[in-house]
Design a protein around this motif. Sequence first.
Motif, PDB file in Angstrom:
ATOM      1  N   SER A  26       0.814  -1.214   0.000  1.00 28.68           N
ATOM      2  CA  SER A  26       0.000   0.000   0.000  1.00 28.68           C
ATOM      3  C   SER A  26       0.845   1.260   0.000  1.00 28.68           C
ATOM      4  O   SER A  26       0.356   2.338   0.216  1.00 28.68           O
ATOM      5  CB  SER A  26      -0.912   0.006   1.239  1.00 28.68           C
ATOM      6  OG  SER A  26      -0.143  -0.036   2.419  1.00 28.68           O
ATOM      7  N   ASP A  28       2.892   4.453  -1.376  1.00 24.44           N
ATOM      8  CA  ASP A  28       2.499   5.358  -2.445  1.00 24.44           C
ATOM      9  C   ASP A  28       3.278   5.126  -3.725  1.00 24.44           C
ATOM     10  O   ASP A  28       2.828   5.483  -4.803  1.00 24.44           O
ATOM     11  CB  ASP A  28       2.677   6.810  -2.008  1.00 24.44           C
ATOM     12  CG  ASP A  28       1.577   7.234  -1.053  1.00 24.44           C
ATOM     13  OD1 ASP A  28       1.670   8.346  -0.537  1.00 24.44           O
ATOM     14  OD2 ASP A  28       0.642   6.445  -0.822  1.00 24.44           O
ATOM     15  N   ASP A 356      -1.904   3.181  -5.466  1.00 26.03           N
ATOM     16  CA  ASP A 356      -1.116   4.390  -5.263  1.00 26.03           C
ATOM     17  C   ASP A 356      -2.046   5.569  -4.979  1.00 26.03           C
ATOM     18  O   ASP A 356      -2.941   5.862  -5.771  1.00 26.03           O
ATOM     19  CB  ASP A 356      -0.267   4.670  -6.507  1.00 26.03           C
ATOM     20  CG  ASP A 356       0.544   5.939  -6.358  1.00 26.03           C
ATOM     21  OD1 ASP A 356       0.049   7.001  -6.758  1.00 26.03           O
ATOM     22  OD2 ASP A 356       1.670   5.856  -5.834  1.00 26.03           O
ATOM     23  N   GLN A 357      -1.839   6.256  -3.867  1.00 27.27           N
ATOM     24  CA  GLN A 357      -2.763   7.310  -3.450  1.00 27.27           C
ATOM     25  C   GLN A 357      -2.824   8.449  -4.457  1.00 27.27           C
ATOM     26  O   GLN A 357      -3.905   8.945  -4.779  1.00 27.27           O
ATOM     27  CB  GLN A 357      -2.374   7.839  -2.067  1.00 27.27           C
ATOM     28  CG  GLN A 357      -3.341   8.882  -1.540  1.00 27.27           C
ATOM     29  CD  GLN A 357      -3.087   9.240  -0.083  1.00 27.27           C
ATOM     30  OE1 GLN A 357      -2.164   8.710   0.536  1.00 27.27           O
ATOM     31  NE2 GLN A 357      -3.887  10.125   0.461  1.00 27.27           N
ATOM     32  N   THR A 358      -1.678   8.857  -4.962  1.00 25.12           N
ATOM     33  CA  THR A 358      -1.671   9.968  -5.915  1.00 25.12           C
ATOM     34  C   THR A 358      -2.443   9.610  -7.173  1.00 25.12           C
ATOM     35  O   THR A 358      -3.272  10.382  -7.666  1.00 25.12           O
ATOM     36  CB  THR A 358      -0.226  10.359  -6.273  1.00 25.12           C
ATOM     37  OG1 THR A 358       0.460  10.778  -5.091  1.00 25.12           O
ATOM     38  CG2 THR A 358      -0.214  11.493  -7.292  1.00 25.12           C
ATOM     39  N   ALA A 360      -4.689   7.287  -7.443  1.00 19.77           N
ATOM     40  CA  ALA A 360      -6.096   7.091  -7.091  1.00 19.77           C
ATOM     41  C   ALA A 360      -6.837   8.418  -7.077  1.00 19.77           C
ATOM     42  O   ALA A 360      -7.944   8.535  -7.626  1.00 19.77           O
ATOM     43  CB  ALA A 360      -6.207   6.414  -5.725  1.00 19.77           C
ATOM     44  N   VAL A 361      -6.245   9.409  -6.462  1.00 24.27           N
ATOM     45  CA  VAL A 361      -6.888  10.721  -6.364  1.00 24.27           C
ATOM     46  C   VAL A 361      -6.977  11.375  -7.740  1.00 24.27           C
ATOM     47  O   VAL A 361      -8.008  11.952  -8.101  1.00 24.27           O
ATOM     48  CB  VAL A 361      -6.138  11.621  -5.362  1.00 24.27           C
ATOM     49  CG1 VAL A 361      -6.693  13.043  -5.402  1.00 24.27           C
ATOM     50  CG2 VAL A 361      -6.246  11.054  -3.954  1.00 24.27           C
ATOM     51  N   GLN A 386      -6.702  -3.379   1.255  1.00 26.53           N
ATOM     52  CA  GLN A 386      -6.218  -2.451   0.241  1.00 26.53           C
ATOM     53  C   GLN A 386      -7.376  -1.751  -0.460  1.00 26.53           C
ATOM     54  O   GLN A 386      -7.316  -0.560  -0.761  1.00 26.53           O
ATOM     55  CB  GLN A 386      -5.358  -3.190  -0.784  1.00 26.53           C
ATOM     56  CG  GLN A 386      -4.735  -2.278  -1.840  1.00 26.53           C
ATOM     57  CD  GLN A 386      -3.789  -1.256  -1.250  1.00 26.53           C
ATOM     58  OE1 GLN A 386      -3.066  -1.562  -0.307  1.00 26.53           O
ATOM     59  NE2 GLN A 386      -3.800  -0.044  -1.784  1.00 26.53           N
ATOM     60  N   SER A 390      -7.955   2.234  -0.482  1.00 32.14           N
ATOM     61  CA  SER A 390      -8.056   3.023  -1.716  1.00 32.14           C
ATOM     62  C   SER A 390      -9.334   3.856  -1.737  1.00 32.14           C
ATOM     63  O   SER A 390      -9.333   4.989  -2.249  1.00 32.14           O
ATOM     64  CB  SER A 390      -8.002   2.102  -2.941  1.00 32.14           C
ATOM     65  OG  SER A 390      -9.143   1.279  -3.027  1.00 32.14           O
ATOM     66  N   SER A 392     -10.696   5.122   0.925  1.00 31.35           N
ATOM     67  CA  SER A 392     -10.477   6.230   1.861  1.00 31.35           C
ATOM     68  C   SER A 392      -9.708   7.361   1.198  1.00 31.35           C
ATOM     69  O   SER A 392      -9.903   8.535   1.536  1.00 31.35           O
ATOM     70  CB  SER A 392      -9.738   5.741   3.112  1.00 31.35           C
ATOM     71  OG  SER A 392      -8.366   5.477   2.844  1.00 31.35           O
ATOM     72  N   TRP A 393      -8.827   7.026   0.247  1.00 29.51           N
ATOM     73  CA  TRP A 393      -8.071   8.057  -0.450  1.00 29.51           C
ATOM     74  C   TRP A 393      -8.988   8.972  -1.276  1.00 29.51           C
ATOM     75  O   TRP A 393      -8.694  10.150  -1.458  1.00 29.51           O
ATOM     76  CB  TRP A 393      -7.047   7.426  -1.403  1.00 29.51           C
ATOM     77  CG  TRP A 393      -5.941   6.677  -0.721  1.00 29.51           C
ATOM     78  CD1 TRP A 393      -5.455   6.878   0.546  1.00 29.51           C
ATOM     79  CD2 TRP A 393      -5.183   5.600  -1.286  1.00 29.51           C
ATOM     80  NE1 TRP A 393      -4.454   5.988   0.798  1.00 29.51           N
ATOM     81  CE2 TRP A 393      -4.248   5.198  -0.299  1.00 29.51           C
ATOM     82  CE3 TRP A 393      -5.187   4.932  -2.507  1.00 29.51           C
ATOM     83  CZ2 TRP A 393      -3.335   4.169  -0.514  1.00 29.51           C
ATOM     84  CZ3 TRP A 393      -4.286   3.913  -2.724  1.00 29.51           C
ATOM     85  CH2 TRP A 393      -3.365   3.535  -1.740  1.00 29.51           C
TER      86      TRP A 393
END
Length: 468
Positions: A26, A28, A356-358, A360-361, A386, A390, A392-393
């Motif tokens: 998980s 980034d 990847d949070q970035t 995903a956003v 996971q 994702s 939550s992001w």
Amino acid sequence: MRFNRSTSVALAGVLSLGLLTACSSSSDDSTTTKPSGTAGADQVTITVAGLEPGAKQDAVDQLNARVAAFETKYPDIKVEPQEYKWLASTFTTQLAGGTLPTVFEIPLTDGKTLIQNGQLADIDAQFKELSYAGDFNKEALAAGTGDDGKVYAIPAKSFYDVTLHYNRDLFTQAGLDPDKPPATWDEIRTDAKAIYDATGVPGYGMMALDNAGGWQLTAAAYSRGGRVQTTDGKTYTATLTDPAVKAQLQWLKDLRWEDNSIYPGADLGWGDINAAFAAGQIAMFTSGSDIYNALVENNGVTADFPYGLAPIPVEGADAGALTGGTFAAVKVDATDAEKEAAVKWIDFWYLSPLLDQTQAVDNATTRAAANQAVGTPVLPIFSRDQYELSLSWVKDQINVPLDHMKPYTDVMFDQPLVGEPSRSTQPTYGLLYPIVQAVLTDKNADIDALLATANTQDQALIDQGKEE
């Protein structure tokens, strides 16, 4: 997740371990691949399966925005999206004619056959460059792995199970509680009649136009504890005459000829039934749990549409919700440079938003800005932890009516799941859908005779190894 015993599918356990086992990274930077190059390097052009035919302009705009971001990240790769929909009936022709995109999608059930037929590119080396290559559920990845141990197709979309989709307004107009959708097939029949009697709108719709009709008949039979195919691990036996298959066909026949509460035609395929539902022309139908995305992308469904989502009824021993998934593959004649670019696109378009949070956003932001669905409930391909991370992001971008999906989301990780028949899958569906058409169009259709004939034909196809 809880699973029932299934003798019908070699891949019945494919989805089990990956849904709850924390098997993915998980961090980034978990989705990075080796740099593709810099501007000025020899440019590679790939075509990619983008959206279903007929996608709305907002969906096209969102895809184009992601393509632009990808090309900024990899300036030596040019991506050309094209409309694409997997159909077993046209795949071989597209392959022979050279019209397949470089990257295309295939269903989980067809992976092994296409690999054995030499119809997919070996992308093992490129796959191993992904920093999270070891994080996939091994059983899921096996469906895209050849007997040589090499990867030919990558799990690319979250898996689905077949669910009940319904129009909440039509429930209300019929005096039914949309927060308490039907939980059994008998209740669906009762509610369908109540809706038709109160509104004149067919309370239920059934795919019947093509193999989708056989797919949904199979899903309903499995939800009743039946099977259309069994195996002892070596021999595969057609069981289209299973009592659960007959019971579902009789159920459809009763809705048509006794209740008059089902859409009366046999002209609804996958896309057709989506369009009919989006237009308020049917109140309920079954399809994959992820169908809300297509309703938005292709049928213009908006946030104020009275959409409801519930689990398919699961009744009796060995019953379960039919499940499936989508893999990304690469055309068999792709060059090494095209394969490298293709896997980078698979990483960027399909998988990075899950890990990847970035990414995903960024993906969720462009989807939300283009009025596309964000947060549609699906079964995860890595792990439940996971998947929830994702979500939550992107919580600020989620725009789907989750409150109206609670009947499903409250139980989605507890439903028993059953895989599709693993031999002659599409030919089996092709034998079943004309029987669905028959019970909807002929009051005197002989279900037993039709199934007996189809079962004999299906066994021959299985024995011949027929997959298309």
